[in-house]
Each structure stands twice: as structure tokens, then as C-alpha cells.
Scaffold this active site. Structure first.
Site, mmCIF file in Angstrom:
data_model
loop_
_atom_site.group_PDB
_atom_site.id
_atom_site.type_symbol
_atom_site.label_atom_id
_atom_site.label_comp_id
_atom_site.label_asym_id
_atom_site.label_seq_id
_atom_site.Cartn_x
_atom_site.Cartn_y
_atom_site.Cartn_z
ATOM 1 N N ARG A 82 13.459 3.453 -3.673
ATOM 2 C CA ARG A 82 12.307 3.650 -2.788
ATOM 3 C C ARG A 82 12.698 3.472 -1.328
ATOM 4 O O ARG A 82 12.199 4.191 -0.455
ATOM 5 C CB ARG A 82 11.173 2.695 -3.182
ATOM 6 C CG ARG A 82 9.849 3.061 -2.530
ATOM 7 C CD ARG A 82 8.689 2.268 -3.086
ATOM 8 N NE ARG A 82 8.806 0.852 -2.806
ATOM 9 C CZ ARG A 82 8.038 -0.094 -3.343
ATOM 10 N NH1 ARG A 82 7.105 0.227 -4.223
ATOM 11 N NH2 ARG A 82 8.203 -1.353 -3.034
ATOM 12 N N LYS A 183 7.285 2.864 2.756
ATOM 13 C CA LYS A 183 7.043 1.431 3.019
ATOM 14 C C LYS A 183 7.499 1.141 4.448
ATOM 15 O O LYS A 183 8.599 0.653 4.692
ATOM 16 C CB LYS A 183 7.788 0.576 1.999
ATOM 17 C CG LYS A 183 7.104 -0.770 1.780
ATOM 18 C CD LYS A 183 7.625 -1.465 0.545
ATOM 19 C CE LYS A 183 7.061 -2.847 0.410
ATOM 20 N NZ LYS A 183 5.663 -2.866 -0.040
ATOM 21 N N GLU A 217 -5.874 2.027 -2.324
ATOM 22 C CA GLU A 217 -5.205 0.731 -2.483
ATOM 23 C C GLU A 217 -5.603 -0.165 -1.327
ATOM 24 O O GLU A 217 -6.297 0.263 -0.407
ATOM 25 C CB GLU A 217 -3.684 0.892 -2.532
ATOM 26 C CG GLU A 217 -3.071 1.404 -1.239
ATOM 27 C CD GLU A 217 -1.535 1.320 -1.220
ATOM 28 O OE1 GLU A 217 -0.965 0.421 -1.865
ATOM 29 O OE2 GLU A 217 -0.929 2.160 -0.542
HETATM 30 C C1 LIG Z 1 4.850 -2.877 -1.132
HETATM 31 C C2 LIG Z 1 3.492 -2.323 -1.268
HETATM 32 C C3 LIG Z 1 2.820 -2.291 -2.506
HETATM 33 C C4 LIG Z 1 3.346 -2.924 -3.758
HETATM 34 O O1 LIG Z 1 4.524 -2.341 -4.213
HETATM 35 P P1 LIG Z 1 5.432 -3.113 -5.259
HETATM 36 O O2 LIG Z 1 6.579 -2.220 -5.480
HETATM 37 O O3 LIG Z 1 4.637 -3.342 -6.468
HETATM 38 O O4 LIG Z 1 5.814 -4.412 -4.606
HETATM 39 C C5 LIG Z 1 1.577 -1.679 -2.555
HETATM 40 N N1 LIG Z 1 1.011 -1.148 -1.453
HETATM 41 C C6 LIG Z 1 1.631 -1.172 -0.260
HETATM 42 C C7 LIG Z 1 0.951 -0.558 0.907
HETATM 43 C C8 LIG Z 1 2.878 -1.758 -0.117
HETATM 44 O O5 LIG Z 1 3.474 -1.792 1.074
#
Ligand SMILES: *Cc1c(COP(=O)(O)O)cnc(C)c1O
Length: 345
Positions: A82, A183, A217
């Protein structure tokens, strides 16, 4: 202080860094071999691309200490993949997959004394920055980059066991179609003001972004609905971050006999679900945290009993058991520290 009596659990999440970090800079656009160094201020030009034009992304994963004393990284390979996707989206040099994984393992190995016992963990924060020193490069990528992995002993992200209060935001998106899956700190910058307002006005812990009624989310975690039979969460698209915890929980849920539905959820369905079901935030930091209250246009709706529900607790227990090596890992998610990651230099 004995080996594993870390500084962690009493401190707010992420506020303490472990002493060592692992770094690699590019030269001519190629990453140089990583090194283990003490955590210290970075040597960064004030004109660095990341500081002006946002060419920065990161990852977050955990190293868990098992009951057998062994330290295991959880799905480091998926987090590395990722990070490479985020790097590509930001037009940064993309580090080699194996090198990123090795750097994560090296950061855990170099800070092995600081992995707290369960329920704590060593949170790892790989970070990639564009470092070209050129304030004229607004429309040009950064050819050079700095990659480093910080570590932080952590307890529970939501230390308070009380279920969370979440404001449902139907006007503003968390991100954009180009960056929903990336991210990048820029997404957090966009969500921050919205989250602070929800905290001040409604006493909300988090904001659930549901632009136009489409539940996506929260600012930093994925979201799901659950009951005794079903787990429901939005299907993968460009609007949200594809969480590795989300994926893990869906796999475990199927394994435990739940029916998993990956599909759109409307705010109307969400509010109706609250009367009989459970809702939870899911992510590396949050693990699986129950939502007790939804706040929509100032109206508060209790979710289930207002406490984290039994299915939330069941899935959380199933996940942490695999992470700690207490239940069989049927999926190859846990990675004991690589021998190649023991500090050299
Ligand atoms: C990091 C993150 C997540 C969770 O991702 P994981 O891989 O489960 O840690 C969800 N939403 C956002 C916006 C994030 O930055």
C-alpha cells in the site's frame, strides 16, 4: 526497568517514540541501503517538496508480542504494497517491496526492548517524503525521497473502553476520488477541521463521512455494521482507504460463519440499523472499536445498547488472537522478525 516494561500503555497513542529508526534516502532517484539510527531531527532542506507541495505519505502497522515471547509483524507485506501505491499516486520514487518489508522488520528488531506486552504493541510508522529542494516545483514531482520507519510503543488507541460517539457528516467528503485510497497526510488535514467542529459542537469522538448519504469511513478508520449474522461494509472503491484491518476482519468474519456484505450503506439504513445492530470503527490503531452513539444533524441515536456489542467483541478477540500467535494463522498474515532485519552497521 525490565525489558518489556515499556513506556507505552499509560501514554496517549503515538506520543512516545522508541529510540531507533530505520532510514533510506534516494540518490539519483534510487533508494540506498537502509540504516538503523537513533531517532533525531531530520536533515531536511526548508524548500523540501513535501513541506510545500504535500508529497508525503505513510503507513501504520503493528508488531505484537506473542504469549510465546515472539514478536510478529502483522501483514507487513500488505502495508508495504500500500505504501508503494501511495508513493506512485504522489509521483514519488517507489521503494522496492522487499526493502520496505525489511525496513519494517528492522525497526521492530532495533526496538525489540520496547515492544509492550499485550494489549499493547509496537506501532510502526513508515514515512515517505519528497525532498527535492525547489519551491518552484509546484507542478513537478520530487525526484529524491527520504523513507524512514519510526516506532512507538502503544496501548489502546481509544483508551477509554466506552463506546464511541460519531457524528455523521453528509455534506463534506473526507477525501477526493484521486486520494481516497492514498494514505497521505493531506487527507487528514482535510478531515481535521471537520472533526474538531464535531467534537466542539456535539462532543463527538470521530466523524463518519457520508457525503450525499453514502456511508464511507471516518477520518482515520474504516466502518462496518454487524449483528449476529452479518457484517456489512462499503465495497472497495476510490472514495476510501482500503484498510488491511477491514480485509482481515472480513476474512475472519466469513471464517466464523458471518455473512459478509460489501456494498453501499445509506445514512437511512445506518440509522435504522442502530435500533437492533452494532457499528464499529476498524483500523490498525482502532483495532475494532464499538460505536455507541450516532449524531446526525444534532440528533443522537443510540446504537444497540450504547455499549460495544458482543459481535464487535467477538471479532476483535478473533483478530488479536491471530496477531498474538494465540490462534492459528491460516492466512499467512503474521511475520516473525526476519533474520536479515537484525541491525547491521
Ligand atoms: C490507515 C487508515 C485506515 C485503516 O487502515 P488499516 O490498514 O486497517 O490500518 C482507514 N482509514 C484511513 C483514512 C486510514 O488512513
Amino acid at each position: 526497568m525490565s525489558a518489556n516494561e515499556g513506556t507505552a500503555p499509560a501514554q496517549p497513542f503515538g506520543s512516545v517514540t522508541a529510540p531507533m529508526m530505520v532510514t533510506s534516502r534516494t540518490q539519483g532517484g534510487e533508494f540506498t541501503p537502509w540504516r538503523v539510527e537513533p531517532v533525531a531531527p531530520l536533515d531536511l532542506h526548508p524548500a523540501s517538496h513535501a513541506l510545500h507541495y504535500g508529497s508525503a505519505c505513510f503507513e501504520g502497522l503493528k508488531a505484537h508480542q506473542g504469549e510465546d515471547g515472539q514478536v510478529r509483524l502483522f501483514r507487513a507485506t500488505d502495508h508495504a504494497a500500500r505504501l508503494r501505491g501511495s508513493a506512485a499516486a504522489l509521483c514519488l520514487p517507489v521503494p522496492d517491496q522487499c526493502d520496505v518489508v525489511e525496513m519494517m522488520h528492522a525497526a521492530a528488531a532495533a526496538n525489540a526492548q520496547h515492544v509492550p506486552p499485550p494489549p499493547g504493541a509496537l506501532y510502526l510508522r513508515p514515512t515517505l517524503l519528497g525532498v527535492d529542494a525547489n519551491i518552484g516545483a509546484a507542478a513537478a514531482p520530487s525526484a529524491e525521497a527520504l523513507l524512514y520507519v519510526l516506532a512507538s510503543p502503544v496501548g489502546d488507541y481509544f483508551a477509554d473502553p466506552r463506546a464511541l460517539a460519531v457524528r455523521v457528516e453528509t455534506d463534506l467528503p473526507r477525501s477526493t476520488p484521486q486520494f481516497g485510497r492514498v494514505k497521505a497526510g493531506a487527507n487528514y488535514a482535510m478531515a481535521l477541521g471537520v472533526t474538531l467542529r464535531a467534537r466542539n459542537e456535539d462532543g463527538a469522538d470521530q466523524v463518519l463521512f457520508a457525503p450525499g448519504g453514502d456511508v464511507q469511513e471516518t477520518g482515520a478508520s474504516n466502518f462496518m455494521l454487524l449483528d449476529d449474522e452479518r457484517v456489512v461494509t462499503k465495497g472497495l472503491d476510490h472514495s476510501f482507504l482500503h484498510g488491511i484491518t477491514r480485509d482481515s476482519v472480513l476474512v475472519l468474519a466469513r471464517h466464523l460463519g458471518y455473512r459478509v456484505e460489501e456494498r453501499d450503506i445509506t445514512v437511512d439504513e445506518l440509522l435504522a440499523w442502530a435500533s437492533q445492530g452494532e457499528a464499529a470503527l476498524i483500523g490498525t490503531a482502532a483495532v475494532i472499536s464499538g460505536v455507541g452513539t450516532l449524531i446526525h444533524h444534532g440528533r443522537r441515536t443510540r446504537v444497540g445498547t450504547g455499549e460495544a456489542g458482543p459481535n464487535t467483541a467477538r471479532l476483535r478477540a478473533a483478530l488479536v488472537a491471530v496477531q498474538r500467535g494465540a490462534a492459528p494463522d491460516l492466512w499467512g498474515w503474521t511475520e516473525p522478525l526476519l533474520p536479515s532485519a537484525t541491525p547491521r552497521s
